[in-house]
Design an enzyme around this catalytic site. Structure first.
Site, PDB file in Angstrom:
ATOM      1  N   THR A 401       0.853  -1.184   0.000  1.00  0.00           N
ATOM      2  CA  THR A 401       0.000   0.000   0.000  1.00  0.00           C
ATOM      3  C   THR A 401       0.888   1.233   0.000  1.00  0.00           C
ATOM      4  O   THR A 401       1.768   1.384   0.857  1.00  0.00           O
ATOM      5  CB  THR A 401      -0.966   0.015   1.214  1.00  0.00           C
ATOM      6  N   HIS A 453       1.333 -12.405  13.279  1.00  0.00           N
ATOM      7  CA  HIS A 453       2.308 -12.978  14.216  1.00  0.00           C
ATOM      8  C   HIS A 453       2.063 -14.464  14.478  1.00  0.00           C
ATOM      9  O   HIS A 453       2.908 -15.125  15.082  1.00  0.00           O
ATOM     10  CB  HIS A 453       2.272 -12.210  15.545  1.00  0.00           C
TER      11      HIS A 453
END
Length: 482
Positions: A401, A453
């Site tokens: 992005t 994560h």
């Protein structure tokens, strides 16, 4: 309005297809045909917006348009008939073609009973009868709606909440039709706004259809009663702060959440509260990368394609993924597995008039620099034109992005659902930087890498981000590391 079915072989119905995997509804943005128009197999008849993109719908047979079932701006469930076509025009047993008026204000009628099982659609494997979920229709009592409107007006500072007299239903002269009152969607909305119960309205339209005039006629006694109510009724006790009323302008604008915006909201909430996000940052000198961009713009091999910093950044991320393939993965909650991807479908977040979308370049890891540049250019152009297909947004593995185009230094991007990482690129600015022992003006940017994560440990995420930064600082690593 005449409702056509497939009892006659002469008329065929075209139903709203599932234009994307698992979608249940779509909004009709624009009709390209009107009743009486001739259509051919494969001709685009309308444009619809799903939760993923705007899509043009071609009709799968020839004929003459007999009826458009829904107006532009209407949200239609998958499997609903949206258009009927006369496939044998000129026969004597045909009913008169439907007027164009129903296109603007179609009558809502209960859908005809469909045969059980799946029906054919343009995309996918068909629509099961049980898969079509209809939203419950809200039908609040007129008294409650009127009181709520008055109270909300006071809270918003539009004026004092006037006491509201109970709505007295108008006695119908003729027996109303059994079941749900017949009315067009705009008429239903008008009745809802005025707090009028359609069941108490005397229909004067053809076939017992309630018109706008009928609703206004029913609302006139209610308005008169509300005007007299303060003199004869006990005021409604509302504890609100006194705020000056705004005259001639609205203090709030309410925008329906639907289509792409609704999908974005659901995806971002799902991602933020499902995948544990970690974001790391690095600031890097990209002066050499900017020089490479300038040189590539003059290269004959890059003629006809757009060369910009995003192209080099995309290539740098692909090389970093090749060096750290474990980052390119997905979490399978159902099977409690980590799915390693041996391909990279590189997503590029694009801001469009309909909202943020993330189309991806399929198999970006296999593309040369000119091929990657061409794919980026095509992706951006298609997105800006609003023509990105649902298939182009499916199957992404990692995303970039570019918030730098808005002058933003960096951000903490949210993962695209189903992906493991997203790289945010900040604005490239001329800043003082220590280069070869001296402070010099250099072109600098900040990168931010968010990752899941569950899939990516801090060490792995750090290596990927460090590799991208190293390549942008020394672009020759595109050759040595690739």
């Amino acid at each position: 309005m005449t409702t056509m079915t497939q009892t006659s072989a002469r008329f065929r119905e075209f139903k709203m297809p599932d234009v994307g995997e698992g979608l249940t509804e779509a909004e009709i943005l624009k009709w390209f045909v009107q009743p009486g128009d001739t259509v051919t197999d494969g001709q685009v008849v309308c444009e619809v917006e799903t939760a993923k993109a705007a899509v043009e719908l071609p009709i799968p047979f020839d004929g003459v348009v007999h009826e458009l079932r829904f107006a532009e701006g209407t949200t239609v469930d998958v499997g609903e008939v949206i258009i009927t076509v006369d496939v044998a025009p000129g026969s004597e047993d045909a009913p008169a073609p439907a007027a164009a008026a129903p296109v603007q204000e179609p009558v809502e009628a209960a859908p005809a009973e469909e045969p059980k099982g799946r029906t054919p659609v343009l995309v996918g494997y068909g629509v099961a009868e049980s898969s079509t979920k209809r939203r419950p229709r809200k039908g609040a009592a007129p008294e409650a709606a009127a009181v709520a409107a008055a109270v909300q007006a006071e809270l918003n500072g539009h004026g004092s909440a006037a006491p509201v007299a109970p709505v007295v239903p108008q006695a119908p002269v003729d027996a109303p039709p059994v079941g749900r009152p017949l009315a067009k969607p705009p008429v239903r909305k008008l009745a809802k706004d005025l707090g009028i119960d359609l069941a108490a309205v005397v229909p004067t339209g053809k076939d017992g259809i309630i018109t706008r005039e009928d609703v206004h006629a029913a609302a006139a006694p209610v308005a008169a009663a509300a005007a007299v109510a303060p003199e004869v009724a006990e005021p409604v006790a509302v504890s609100v702060p006194e705020t000056p009323a705004t005259v001639g302008s609205a203090r709030e604008t309410r925008i329906p959440v639907k289509g792409v915006r609704k999908a974005i909201a659901q995806a971002m909430v799902g991602s933020a509260f499902t995948a544990p996000h970690v974001t790391e940052f690095v600031t890097v000198d990209v002066t050499r990368t900017m020089k490479l961009v300038a040189e590539l713009k003059e290269d004959k091999e890059m003629a006809g394609v757009r060369v910009n910093p995003l192209l080099i950044i995309a290539k740098a991320l692909l090389v970093a993924i090749k060096r750290n393939p474990e980052v390119n993965a997905a979490w399978d909650e159902a099977n409690q597995e980590i799915v390693q991807k041996h391909y990279v479908n590189l997503g590029i977040a694009a801001a469009t008039p309909r909202g943020l979308i993330v189309p991806n370049i399929k198999d970006a890891h296999d593309k040369t620099l000119p091929q990657l540049a061409a794919a980026l250019g095509e992706l951006v152009a298609t997105a800006r034109d609003g023509k990105t297909s649902p298939a182009a947004m499916a199957g992404g593995t990692v995303t970039i992005t570019n918030v730098g185009v808005f002058g933003v230094d960096t951000g903490t991007p949210i993962l695209n659902p189903g992906e493991s990482a997203i790289l945010a690129v900040g604005a490239i600015k001329l800043q003082p930087w220590v280069h070869k022992g001296k402070v010099k003006p250099r072109q600098v940017t900040t990168l931010a890498l968010s990752f899941d994560h569950r899939l990516v440990d801090g060490e792995l995420g750090s290596k990927v981000l460090a590799d991208v930064a190293a390549i942008l600082e020394q672009p020759k690593r595109l050759i040595t590391w690739a």
